[in-house]
Each structure stands twice: as C-alpha cells, then as structure tokens.
Design an enzyme around this catalytic site. Structure first.
Site, PDB file in Angstrom:
ATOM      1  N   ASP A  67      23.272 -21.990 -60.034  1.00 45.82           N
ATOM      2  CA  ASP A  67      24.098 -20.825 -60.324  1.00 45.82           C
ATOM      3  C   ASP A  67      25.484 -21.211 -60.836  1.00 45.82           C
ATOM      4  OD1 ASP A  67      22.144 -19.010 -59.717  1.00 45.82           O
ATOM      5  OD2 ASP A  67      22.867 -18.578 -57.702  1.00 45.82           O
ATOM      6  N   GLY A  68      26.045 -22.306 -60.319  1.00 41.04           N
ATOM      7  CA  GLY A  68      27.367 -22.726 -60.765  1.00 41.04           C
ATOM      8  C   GLY A  68      27.393 -23.063 -62.245  1.00 41.04           C
ATOM      9  N   ASN A 141      31.396 -13.858 -60.931  1.00 38.18           N
ATOM     10  CA  ASN A 141      31.281 -13.659 -59.491  1.00 38.18           C
ATOM     11  C   ASN A 141      32.540 -13.070 -58.870  1.00 38.18           C
ATOM     12  OD1 ASN A 141      28.664 -14.314 -58.852  1.00 38.18           O
ATOM     13  ND2 ASN A 141      29.121 -16.300 -57.944  1.00 38.18           N
ATOM     14  N   ARG A 152      48.050 -22.659 -42.574  1.00 40.94           N
ATOM     15  CA  ARG A 152      48.608 -21.360 -42.211  1.00 40.94           C
ATOM     16  C   ARG A 152      48.030 -20.246 -43.071  1.00 40.94           C
ATOM     17  NH1 ARG A 152      55.026 -21.859 -42.186  1.00 40.94           N
ATOM     18  NH2 ARG A 152      54.778 -19.711 -41.425  1.00 40.94           N
ATOM     19  N   SER A 185      31.921 -13.502 -51.147  1.00 41.75           N
ATOM     20  CA  SER A 185      32.202 -12.244 -50.460  1.00 41.75           C
ATOM     21  C   SER A 185      31.222 -11.983 -49.324  1.00 41.75           C
ATOM     22  CB  SER A 185      32.158 -11.086 -51.463  1.00 41.75           C
ATOM     23  OG  SER A 185      32.338  -9.848 -50.822  1.00 41.75           O
ATOM     24  N   GLN A 241      36.277 -22.296 -59.746  1.00 39.71           N
ATOM     25  CA  GLN A 241      36.841 -23.384 -60.547  1.00 39.71           C
ATOM     26  C   GLN A 241      38.143 -23.881 -59.924  1.00 39.71           C
ATOM     27  OE1 GLN A 241      35.182 -24.831 -63.380  1.00 39.71           O
ATOM     28  NE2 GLN A 241      33.738 -23.706 -62.126  1.00 39.71           N
TER      29      GLN A 241
END
Length: 283
Positions: A67-68, A141, A152, A185, A241
């Site tokens: 997929d990448g 995506n 942090r 997500s 990326q």
C-alpha cells in the site's frame, strides 16, 4: 495498446524479479512501456524532468509493492488522471488489487480494457507560516500533525471552516480521507468510513481528555490545524512521508483535493468484503 508504466518498491525481495518478468511479458506482446522500470524512491524523491514528462503520457501504471508504494505513486498519478493498479508484494494490501500469483492473467484483462475505475477522494494540504501559504501536497490516506519523537504532548487548535472546534492536548491529530480511515486513523480509534462517502475525518492521537472524540466533517469544509504549543517540536506528515517541522503559530489547511485517485478494479469484491478479509488476515 495502452502505454504502461511499471513502478516497483525494490525493498521488497520479489519486486525486481517480478518487474523484469513483467517487462518481458509486455515486450513479447508489443505493449509499449512509457517509462523504464522505475523505483518508487526515484519517482517520489528525485524524478528527472524527462521522467516527469514521460509519466504524463502513460495510460496506466502498474505498482509492484504494498500500500505504501501505491500511495506514493497515486499522489503523482492523480493530477494527470492516470489509473493505477497495485500488485501486492506487501502484507495486508488494502489498496492493491492483484496478488502476484495472479499477475499475468490480470495483465491480460487490463491490456484488453476489461476493468473498471474506482475513484477515491484525496486530500490537499498546505502549510501556512507567518500568514504565507506554502506549496500544497496531495494525500490519499492522511495528513498528520504529531509530536514526532519528542516525549511531550503538543497543543493543537482544530477549526472547521472559520469556527474553532476544539483545542487538543494530544500526541497529535489525524485528518484522513475515507480511504485513510482504515490506516493510522483506525489505530487511533477513528471510525471506518466507506470510500464511497466523501468526507474528512478528524481523529486525535492519545488525547489528554476523555471527551476528545473523532469527528466526521463534510467534504466541502476545510480543516485547519494550528500548533499553539510554546515548545516547537511538532511535525506534519503526508501519507507517512518524511515530515516537515512546525513551529508555534504554524497551521496546516486540509481540504478535499480537486483531483482523485483512479484505481483499476478487476473483481466484484466490495469494500466490506475486502475489509473482512484483510482484518482477519491481520490478526
């Protein structure tokens, strides 16, 4: 005969061998290859002017990888309306259409024009610094503002249109397309959205509040993420990326792109069937 391009991820052990076999197969059938076998890293990071010009003349692109690799190729193909078909050399392959064992029967159908096109909504992202808009990027995506490798949390103000929705203290925020709803997500607790629905998804990453929930936003609205942390360690990434640093006051404006990814589909598998198969495979 269509003019074909072949893009491969040579990090995959099989990719170069499969690409050479495919080039021989195309040559034997006198199918023109508009570009030489192209490594995805070259296509994304250091394409020559000649390669860019020849890319525009392709009728379709076959992507050998996961997929990448397909994401990287789709971002460059979409502005020219070039259809893309993925051959899965990866693990899950939500976006790829063909398994390598079925490559040559699939090519026969593709060359004959026996396929359909599925359009996927894309995102356009633009960094705004000191009131000046930087060059835009396309994403299939997601666009992610994150704390990077800093320990942090960051504070990010999210606005939809001209209205501030929430100020998040979190590890980051994801703006995804429906296609991206099954990617980062999803792992952050966002909903799965059918790619037939055009919308933007806003998903916080490890928020410091129990009431910070994902939002689904209409396609005609833009999302603006503004870093308000005094410590400057935020990073914005597009489709995973290498990221671009953000400082306090920087914003990223994300909206539905004017271009779409055109995926070649051969079978009648629905999105939900693919989802079931891939989810079970990933266990």
């Amino acid at each position: 005969m269509p003019t074909v391009g072949v893009v491969l991820n040579d990090d995959k052990p099989q990719a170069l061998e499969v690409a050479r076999r495919m080039a021989d197969w195309l040559s034997q059938r006198e199918v023109p290859m508009g570009i030489p076998l192209t490594r995805v890293a070259e296509l994304v990071h250091s394409p020559s002017p000649e390669l860019r010009d020849r890319l525009r003349q392709l009728d379709l692109i076959v992507v050998l990888g996961g997929d990448g690799t397909l994401l990287n190729t789709a971002r460059l193909a979409a502005p020219h309306g070039i259809p893309v078909v993925g051959v899965n050399l990866g693990r899950l392959g939500f976006l790829t259409e063909v398994e390598v064992s079925d490559l040559f029967p699939a090519l026969e159908r593709i060359i004959a024009g026996d396929y359909r096109i599925e359009e996927r909504m894309m995102l356009e992202a633009r960094l705004i610094r000191d009131g000046l808009e930087q060059p835009s990027y396309f994403a299939l995506n997601d666009v992610v503002v994150t704390k990077g490798d800093h320990p942090r949390m960051i504070r990010v103000e999210a606005a939809v249109g001209d209205e501030v929705v929430w100020t998040y203290s979190a590890d980051g925020l994801i703006v995804s397309s429906p296609t991206g709803s099954t990617a980062y997500s999803l792992s952050a607790g966002g909903p799965i959205v059918s790619p037939e629905l055009h919308a933007l998804l806003l998903t916080p990453i490890s928020p410091h509040a129990l009431d910070a929930r994902p939002l689904v936003i209409p396609q005609d609205q833009a999302v603006r993420l503004t870093v308000i942390s005094s410590h400057s360690h935020a990073v914005v990434t597009v489709d995973g990326q290498p990221g671009q640093p953000m400082v306090c006051g920087d914003s990223v404006l994300v909206r539905k792109a004017s271009v779409a990814c055109r995926l070649i589909r051969l079978g009648e598998r629905t999105f939900f069937r693919i989802l079931r198969e891939k989810m079970q495979q990933g266990r």
